[in-house]
Design a protein around this motif. Structure first.
Motif, PDB file in Angstrom:
ATOM      1  N   LEU A  21      96.533 -22.601  14.837  1.00  0.00           N
ATOM      2  CA  LEU A  21      95.580 -23.646  15.202  1.00  0.00           C
ATOM      3  C   LEU A  21      94.336 -23.061  15.878  1.00  0.00           C
ATOM      4  CD1 LEU A  21      97.966 -26.433  16.588  1.00  0.00           C
ATOM      5  CD2 LEU A  21      96.907 -26.278  14.326  1.00  0.00           C
ATOM      6  N   GLY A  22      94.283 -21.740  15.946  1.00  0.00           N
ATOM      7  CA  GLY A  22      93.111 -21.088  16.525  1.00  0.00           C
ATOM      8  C   GLY A  22      93.203 -20.848  18.011  1.00  0.00           C
ATOM      9  N   ILE A  23      94.419 -20.920  18.579  1.00  0.00           N
ATOM     10  CA  ILE A  23      94.627 -20.712  20.016  1.00  0.00           C
ATOM     11  C   ILE A  23      95.499 -19.470  20.173  1.00  0.00           C
ATOM     12  CG2 ILE A  23      95.441 -21.754  22.170  1.00  0.00           C
ATOM     13  CD1 ILE A  23      95.239 -24.494  20.575  1.00  0.00           C
ATOM     14  N   PHE A  40      99.637 -29.955  15.137  1.00  0.00           N
ATOM     15  CA  PHE A  40     100.889 -29.236  15.365  1.00  0.00           C
ATOM     16  C   PHE A  40     101.927 -29.641  14.318  1.00  0.00           C
ATOM     17  CE2 PHE A  40     104.927 -28.269  17.319  1.00  0.00           C
ATOM     18  CZ  PHE A  40     104.692 -27.127  18.074  1.00  0.00           C
ATOM     19  N   ASN A  41     102.000 -30.941  14.043  1.00  0.00           N
ATOM     20  CA  ASN A  41     102.960 -31.450  13.064  1.00  0.00           C
ATOM     21  C   ASN A  41     102.729 -30.873  11.672  1.00  0.00           C
ATOM     22  OD1 ASN A  41     105.057 -33.013  13.999  1.00  0.00           O
ATOM     23  ND2 ASN A  41     103.979 -34.961  13.822  1.00  0.00           N
ATOM     24  N   VAL A  42     101.473 -30.761  11.288  1.00  0.00           N
ATOM     25  CA  VAL A  42     101.164 -30.199   9.971  1.00  0.00           C
ATOM     26  C   VAL A  42     101.773 -28.813   9.834  1.00  0.00           C
ATOM     27  CG1 VAL A  42      99.296 -29.293   8.515  1.00  0.00           C
ATOM     28  CG2 VAL A  42      99.051 -31.540   9.594  1.00  0.00           C
ATOM     29  N   GLU A  43     101.619 -28.000  10.871  1.00  0.00           N
ATOM     30  CA  GLU A  43     102.124 -26.627  10.815  1.00  0.00           C
ATOM     31  C   GLU A  43     103.648 -26.578  10.855  1.00  0.00           C
ATOM     32  OE1 GLU A  43     100.239 -24.125  10.126  1.00  0.00           O
ATOM     33  OE2 GLU A  43      98.460 -25.421  10.186  1.00  0.00           O
ATOM     34  N   ILE A  44     104.257 -27.426  11.672  1.00  0.00           N
ATOM     35  CA  ILE A  44     105.717 -27.367  11.787  1.00  0.00           C
ATOM     36  C   ILE A  44     106.377 -27.818  10.482  1.00  0.00           C
ATOM     37  CG2 ILE A  44     106.340 -29.669  12.704  1.00  0.00           C
ATOM     38  CD1 ILE A  44     107.989 -28.114  14.833  1.00  0.00           C
ATOM     39  N   HIS A  45     105.745 -28.748   9.771  1.00  0.00           N
ATOM     40  CA  HIS A  45     106.309 -29.178   8.488  1.00  0.00           C
ATOM     41  C   HIS A  45     106.173 -28.091   7.421  1.00  0.00           C
ATOM     42  CE1 HIS A  45     107.713 -33.258   9.146  1.00  0.00           C
ATOM     43  NE2 HIS A  45     106.691 -33.435   9.973  1.00  0.00           N
ATOM     44  N   LYS A  82      90.987 -24.409  21.773  1.00  0.00           N
ATOM     45  CA  LYS A  82      90.440 -23.382  20.878  1.00  0.00           C
ATOM     46  C   LYS A  82      89.356 -22.595  21.598  1.00  0.00           C
ATOM     47  CE  LYS A  82      91.218 -25.515  16.338  1.00  0.00           C
ATOM     48  NZ  LYS A  82      90.552 -26.069  15.124  1.00  0.00           N
ATOM     49  N   SER A  83      88.514 -23.293  22.341  1.00  0.00           N
ATOM     50  CA  SER A  83      87.433 -22.633  23.072  1.00  0.00           C
ATOM     51  C   SER A  83      87.974 -21.708  24.153  1.00  0.00           C
ATOM     52  CB  SER A  83      86.521 -23.691  23.696  1.00  0.00           C
ATOM     53  OG  SER A  83      85.514 -23.097  24.484  1.00  0.00           O
ATOM     54  N   GLN A  84      89.009 -22.170  24.868  1.00  0.00           N
ATOM     55  CA  GLN A  84      89.606 -21.359  25.935  1.00  0.00           C
ATOM     56  C   GLN A  84      90.444 -20.221  25.378  1.00  0.00           C
ATOM     57  OE1 GLN A  84      90.242 -25.147  28.995  1.00  0.00           O
ATOM     58  NE2 GLN A  84      91.987 -23.977  28.266  1.00  0.00           N
ATOM     59  N   GLY A  85      91.058 -20.466  24.204  1.00  0.00           N
ATOM     60  CA  GLY A  85      91.925 -19.460  23.600  1.00  0.00           C
ATOM     61  C   GLY A  85      93.294 -19.369  24.240  1.00  0.00           C
TER      62      GLY A  85
END
Length: 298
Positions: A90-92, A261-266, A51-54
């Motif tokens: 996820l903010g990236i 990642f799983n939360v979003e894919i579901h 997230k910090s690196q983007g």
């Protein structure tokens, strides 16, 4: 495995694997300069770091329809497009694909050459001992690339064994295991770079059959006048039919990133968004799945 667009005008053609690997290497080098020292950052805080690196570095194998360079020089594919959406949520903001050979993906992930892997990689017990997987975005049957008319009548690995046909498949492919399970000696298998090389080998008569996924089969022969794909089938291993599922792989200590990642894919599976993203690359409703990584890791 070139992607099938729902509209012909939107079709994108992958360029050669050599070009993709060269492009991926250039991007990888640039990425390494931009995130120097990342290999020294402990895993476990990877989500916060990304997230910090983007930017997230994603290992791919340069294979359509999963991740490839289209005719405009852009990285695309079902895995790439899916990753763009999920990591943004996820903010990236940026996904940087890094191309390598399929067999180098897990070693590269664990040595922190990239942060995640997605290359149509099947989830199985052996790989689950090395990395952790998100739940699969698709399930898949197998298919063979054979000469037109399928002269040797090859519709299963058992058929290949009985006929003595010369079989090829890809480096690191699950199809190697299925062939061995059917009694085909591993030393007799021809290992090729990718499905396009497999098609060329079948068309030239160097091999009788190239084994890959059903999606590989139906897509790579689409314009061939000399080869065709067999009907999809489930390989038999230890007397049981096997249906595979492919998903994103993460380092074992990056469970927080995998879980997010799983939360979003579901969410995307439930809403139908996942299918809308992968459909232009040749996936059908039959490839959508409710399988879990836990099930496939057993």
């Amino acid at each position: 495995m070139a992607p099938t667009r729902s509209e012909e005008s939107k079709r994108r053609r992958p360029v050669s694997r050599r070009a993709l690997l060269a492009g991926g290497a250039a991007l990888g080098a640039a990425g390494a300069l931009g995130v120097a020292g990342c290999s020294k950052v402990p895993t476990g805080d990877t989500l916060a770091r990304l997230k910090s690196q983007g930017i997230v570095r994603m290992g791919i194998a340069g294979e359509a329809p999963y991740g490839f360079i289209d005719d405009r020089g852009n990285f695309t594919g079902e895995a790439v497009e899916l990753a763009k959406v999920i990591f943004k949520r996820l903010g990236i903001g940026k996904v940087q694909p890094v191309a390598t050979d399929f067999s180098s993906l897990i070693p590269g992930l664990n040595s922190q050459q990239f942060d995640v892997v997605s290359a149509g990689m099947y989830i199985n017990k052996e790989r689950c001992a090395q990395v952790i997987f998100a739940d699969p975005e698709y399930q898949m049957l197998d298919s063979f690339i054979v000469p037109k008319g399928n002269p040797k009548k090859l519709n299963s690995y058992q058929d290949i064994k009985k006929s003595g046909a010369k079989m090829a498949t890809g480096s690191g492919y699950a199809e190697i295991e299925y062939a061995i399970a059917a009694g085909i000696p591993e030393k007799e298998l021809v290992i090729l770079q990718d499905p396009v090389a497999g098609l060329n080998a079948v068309e030239s008569g160097r091999v009788d059959v190239f084994a890959g996924t059903a999606l590989t089969g139906r897509e790579v022969v689409r314009k061939s006048r000399k080869a065709e794909a067999t009907a999809p089938f489930a390989p038999v291993v230890d007397g049981k039919k096997k249906i595979d599922g492919g998903g994103f792989a993460f380092r074992a200590l990056d469970a927080e990133l995998r879980d997010a990642f799983n939360v979003e894919i579901h969410k995307m599976k439930k809403s139908g968004e996942l299918f809308r993203i992968v459909q232009p690359f040749g996936f059908t409703k039959a490839e959508m799945t409710t399988l879990t990584a836990k099930e496939l890791c057993r």
